[in-house]
Design a protein around this motif. Structure first.
Motif, PDB file in Angstrom:
ATOM      1  N   SER A 185      49.891  46.328  30.496  1.00  0.00           N
ATOM      2  CA  SER A 185      49.597  46.897  31.825  1.00  0.00           C
ATOM      3  C   SER A 185      48.111  47.030  32.106  1.00  0.00           C
ATOM      4  CB  SER A 185      50.294  48.247  31.988  1.00  0.00           C
ATOM      5  OG  SER A 185      49.796  49.162  31.034  1.00  0.00           O
ATOM      6  N   GLY A 186      47.283  46.993  31.072  1.00  0.00           N
ATOM      7  CA  GLY A 186      45.835  47.093  31.257  1.00  0.00           C
ATOM      8  C   GLY A 186      45.163  45.745  31.481  1.00  0.00           C
ATOM      9  N   PHE A 187      45.935  44.661  31.399  1.00  0.00           N
ATOM     10  CA  PHE A 187      45.352  43.318  31.552  1.00  0.00           C
ATOM     11  C   PHE A 187      44.941  43.057  32.995  1.00  0.00           C
ATOM     12  CE2 PHE A 187      45.908  38.811  32.656  1.00  0.00           C
ATOM     13  CZ  PHE A 187      44.971  38.251  31.810  1.00  0.00           C
ATOM     14  N   THR A 188      43.721  42.570  33.152  1.00  0.00           N
ATOM     15  CA  THR A 188      43.231  42.107  34.450  1.00  0.00           C
ATOM     16  C   THR A 188      42.622  40.730  34.226  1.00  0.00           C
ATOM     17  OG1 THR A 188      42.743  44.357  35.135  1.00  0.00           O
ATOM     18  CG2 THR A 188      41.670  42.590  36.369  1.00  0.00           C
ATOM     19  N   PRO A 189      43.042  39.738  34.982  1.00  0.00           N
ATOM     20  CA  PRO A 189      42.502  38.392  34.784  1.00  0.00           C
ATOM     21  C   PRO A 189      40.995  38.354  35.035  1.00  0.00           C
ATOM     22  CG  PRO A 189      44.357  38.364  36.299  1.00  0.00           C
ATOM     23  CD  PRO A 189      44.021  39.791  36.050  1.00  0.00           C
ATOM     24  N   ASP A 190      40.309  37.557  34.255  1.00  0.00           N
ATOM     25  CA  ASP A 190      38.876  37.328  34.426  1.00  0.00           C
ATOM     26  C   ASP A 190      38.703  36.262  35.498  1.00  0.00           C
ATOM     27  OD1 ASP A 190      36.714  38.523  33.351  1.00  0.00           O
ATOM     28  OD2 ASP A 190      36.626  37.285  31.531  1.00  0.00           O
ATOM     29  N   VAL A 191      38.197  36.647  36.654  1.00  0.00           N
ATOM     30  CA  VAL A 191      37.998  35.653  37.719  1.00  0.00           C
ATOM     31  C   VAL A 191      36.557  35.666  38.197  1.00  0.00           C
ATOM     32  CG1 VAL A 191      40.370  35.619  38.479  1.00  0.00           C
ATOM     33  CG2 VAL A 191      38.800  37.247  39.506  1.00  0.00           C
TER      34      VAL A 191
END
Length: 191
Positions: A185-191
């Protein structure tokens, strides 16, 4: 063994008249037009593959008895359905219809707990990007659905066809079914 429908053979089903498209095992039909009674229409419903999409609409459709009966009827092994794939929260419709009981499945990670609570008899896999168990392929989200579609193409038609489809759509698939970064749930894509 899964078979491939004839090229160009596709039926789009976008209707709330699901009872009109139940498999032959639940319809009174005649396979011989000469023996069909007066006014009796010859019906021969066949469905090889079924795609059950998800999204916000599943929250309403999960209470649609006609849709659930349609899924339940086609989900039976005797229906002749060879592959059923769900994307995102489409898995809640399969689960609520009871066709995933005892099988492994996954769904959208944001809605995971809601979908899981709808049918605990399913062996829900949070870490999976997509799951193939029996005749069912469930994908966790929209992009995972594209990954699963490439997997299905590879499984049914071979690597060359799957690669060509990915190339034509300019899509770089994630081919690791058991690794979904969105399970954290803490994952945020690197964009």
């Amino acid at each position: 063994m899964l078979s491939v429908p004839a090229p160009g053979a596709m039926t789009l089903l976008a209707s709330h008249r699901f009872k009109d498209m139940l498999p032959d095992i639940t319809c009174e039909t005649s396979s011989n037009p000469a023996t069909a009674g007066p006014g009796q229409q010859q019906q021969q419903h066949t469905l090889t593959w079924l795609l059950v999409p998800g999204g916000i609409g599943t929250r309403k459709e999960v209470n649609n008895p006609a849709l659930l009966e349609f899924i339940r009827a086609w989900g039976q092994q005797s229906s002749g359905l060879q592959l059923c794939m769900s994307v995102c929260t489409g898995a809640v419709l399969l689960a609520t219809a009871g066709v995933l009981d005892g099988l492994r499945a996954t769904t959208n990670k944001i809605a995971f707990e809601w979908v899981k609570s709808a049918r605990p008899a399913v062996r829900w896999e949070r870490e999976a990007r997509w799951v193939h168990d029996g005749n069912f392929v469930t994908a966790s989200g929209v992009s995972a659905g594209m990954d699963a579609a490439v997997y299905v193409l590879k499984t049914l038609l071979g690597s060359d066809i799957a690669s060509a489809a990915a190339k034509r759509n300019e899509y770089l698939p994630n081919i690791k079914a058991d690794e979904d970064p969105f399970a954290d749930s803490g994952f945020t894509p690197d964009v």
